[in-house]
Design an enzyme around this catalytic site. Structure first.
Site, mmCIF file in Angstrom:
data_model
loop_
_atom_site.group_PDB
_atom_site.id
_atom_site.type_symbol
_atom_site.label_atom_id
_atom_site.label_comp_id
_atom_site.label_asym_id
_atom_site.label_seq_id
_atom_site.Cartn_x
_atom_site.Cartn_y
_atom_site.Cartn_z
ATOM 1 N N HIS A 1 0.836 -1.198 0.000
ATOM 2 C CA HIS A 1 0.000 0.000 0.000
ATOM 3 C C HIS A 1 0.872 1.250 0.000
ATOM 4 C CE1 HIS A 1 -3.587 2.373 0.621
ATOM 5 N NE2 HIS A 1 -3.066 2.936 1.717
ATOM 6 N N CYS B 1 -3.977 3.051 -5.254
ATOM 7 C CA CYS B 1 -3.384 3.817 -4.165
ATOM 8 C C CYS B 1 -2.173 4.617 -4.633
ATOM 9 C CB CYS B 1 -3.003 2.895 -2.998
ATOM 10 S SG CYS B 1 -1.880 1.548 -3.462
ATOM 11 N N ASP C 1 -3.877 9.269 3.211
ATOM 12 C CA ASP C 1 -4.056 7.867 2.838
ATOM 13 C C ASP C 1 -5.398 7.730 2.114
ATOM 14 O OD1 ASP C 1 -2.928 4.953 3.476
ATOM 15 O OD2 ASP C 1 -5.125 4.889 3.582
#
Length: 475
Positions: free
Chosen positions: A361, A428, A378
């Site tokens: 991630h 991401c 995030d």
């Protein structure tokens, strides 16, 4: 060797054979007497000479012949050629004679004479009077005196010229109705409404072959420039076609899409594996750029080169840390990364961008130097507090190393929760790059998950062009 040739009851004289150079025999041919005056062997009629038959084709005779009339009547061939015009018709020769006789008479005012009928045959003017006789063709231009004595030019022994061309007539009624031949001494102006507007061509007039040719030209240049069709969007093709055709092709979208798919499928088996992008110390291969395609995970090479473009565009007011920085910091501490900023004054920068890759991630940590604020971004709403603590420890150690006492205390930490979030497990890295660009140029974070396909293609183009697109303003 002698050869005897028999002709009927009589025998022809023997002709001695001659030998040619190649050994074949050759004999002289005796002209044959004609049969028009009787059987062979009899004498010809009085006034008829012997005709020798010649070999080969007969040469064509001249097209036109001149014969002398023997009576006062016109031959049937001439009668067929010269016909009496209709009441509303006038021949070319009569128009010329009428205008020569009276210079003030216009074309519309000239009418057919009452006694003569004239036809123009292949450029030769011939006139026939009421008695059926035709005068000699004038060799010089017709003058006014010739026009006055036209009725006196009849000669019984005049020569007639025959041509296989029908007379040419002009319909004076059609001329009078034409806008250029109306009375008034001037031409009528042509209405501008009758002229078509050729400034812009409609899409219906544009041929499909021309459109296909332009599509292939665009796709060929695109493939050479970007190494693949990953960043290709429909708007690029339409913009290119509209620029060259100056017309709207929205009704041809289906045909354009079909042609693009055919072209792309033809190159699917021939990828440009040698394609590379080089910028400063960064080298991107086609496999690296392919991570921006569809739902692929973005790799470190894409992240690092894009960060380099951000620093160059902002004149190094923004400092972007390499994606391996945090990993090295966690593994070896401050001493392991101290040399990374040996020639860089971090505390003179406006903003520090630190991409963080944790297992599978991507997240982003930013440092606002002037406000001494550390922010965490995030795209899945996850908070990695330990990552923020590690960056804070690094900043304090760097301030101490560079003897920046003002930055050795007073730091705050902020977690931003109202930011665009991803709705899958693949974007991401793209979200992190879009965070970096918007924050570097002080733009609001207004993008969404639905924008990711376009964002991926735009980043691909920016990396190949080594230049950021849609930059709002200099920072």
């Amino acid at each position: 060797m002698r050869v005897r040739v028999y002709n009927g009851s009589e025998q022809a004289e023997s002709v001695p054979a001659e030998m040619s150079e190649n050994g074949r025999s050759r004999r002289k041919r005796v002209p044959k007497q004609c049969d028009c005056c009787g059987p062979n062997g009899k004498g010809h009629a009085t006034g008829h000479h012997q005709i020798a038959k010649k070999r080969g084709r007969r040469r064509a005779e001249p097209v036109s012949e001149v014969e002398v009339a023997t009576d006062n009547h016109v031959s049937s061939a001439v009668v067929d050629l010269v016909s009496t015009p209709e009441p509303d018709e006038i021949t070319v020769w009569e128009v010329q004679q009428a205008m020569l006789c009276d210079p003030t008479t216009t074309l519309s005012e000239a009418g057919p004479p009452a006694s003569d009928s004239t036809a123009l045959h292949n450029g030769i003017v011939a006139s026939t009077t009421a008695n059926g006789d035709r005068p000699e063709t004038p060799a010089a231009p017709v003058t006014q005196s010739d026009c006055l004595g036209l009725d006196q030019m009849v000669d019984d022994n005049a020569m007639e010229v025959e041509h296989a061309i029908f007379p040419v007539y002009l319909n004076t009624k059609a001329l009078w109705d034409h806008r250029y031949c109306k009375r008034g001494g001037h031409w009528e102006a042509v209405s501008t409404e009758e002229l078509p507007d050729l400034s812009q061509s409609s899409s219906a007039e544009v041929q499909d072959d021309h459109i296909i040719e332009l599509i292939h030209e665009f796709l060929e240049n695109f493939y050479e420039k970007y190494g693949s069709f990953i960043p290709l969007i429909e708007e690029d093709i339409l913009e290119y076609l509209n620029k060259h055709l100056n017309t709207d092709l929205k009704d041809r979208k289906k045909m354009i899409s079909t042609e693009v798919m055919k072209y792309k499928s033809g190159l699917a088996c021939a990828p440009m594996n040698f394609f590379k992008v080089t910028y400063n110390k960064h080298i991107l291969a086609l496999d690296d750029l392919a991570t921006l395609d569809d739902q692929n995970w973005v790799n470190d090479q894409i992240i690092n080169m894009y960060g380099e473009l951000i620093m160059e565009t902002t004149n190094h007011k923004i400092h972007f840390f390499n994606s391996f920085f945090y990993r090295q910091l966690v593994a070896k501490g401050y001493e392991g990364v101290k040399r990374w900023t040996k020639k860089v004054d971090l505390f003179s920068k406006r903003l520090l961008l630190v991409p963080v890759h944790l297992e599978i991630h991507w997240s982003l940590i930013t440092v606002d130097v002037s406000k001494q604020n550390i922010n965490f971004y995030d795209s899945q709403g996850i908070l990695f507090k330990f990552a923020v603590d590690n960056i804070l420890k690094y900043i304090l150690a760097e301030a101490k190393e560079k003897k920046q006492t003002a930055f050795q205390k007073g730091w705050k930490m902020t977690v931003n929760k109202t930011i665009p979030q991803q709705k899958n497990d693949n974007d991401c890295g793209v979200f992190v790059l879009e965070y970096c660009k918007c924050l570097a140029f002080k733009e609001p974070l207004l993008f969404t998950q639905e924008d990711m396909p376009k964002v991926r293609k735009r980043i691909y183009k920016e990396l190949c062009d080594c230049k950021l697109l849609d930059v709002p303003k200099p920072v």
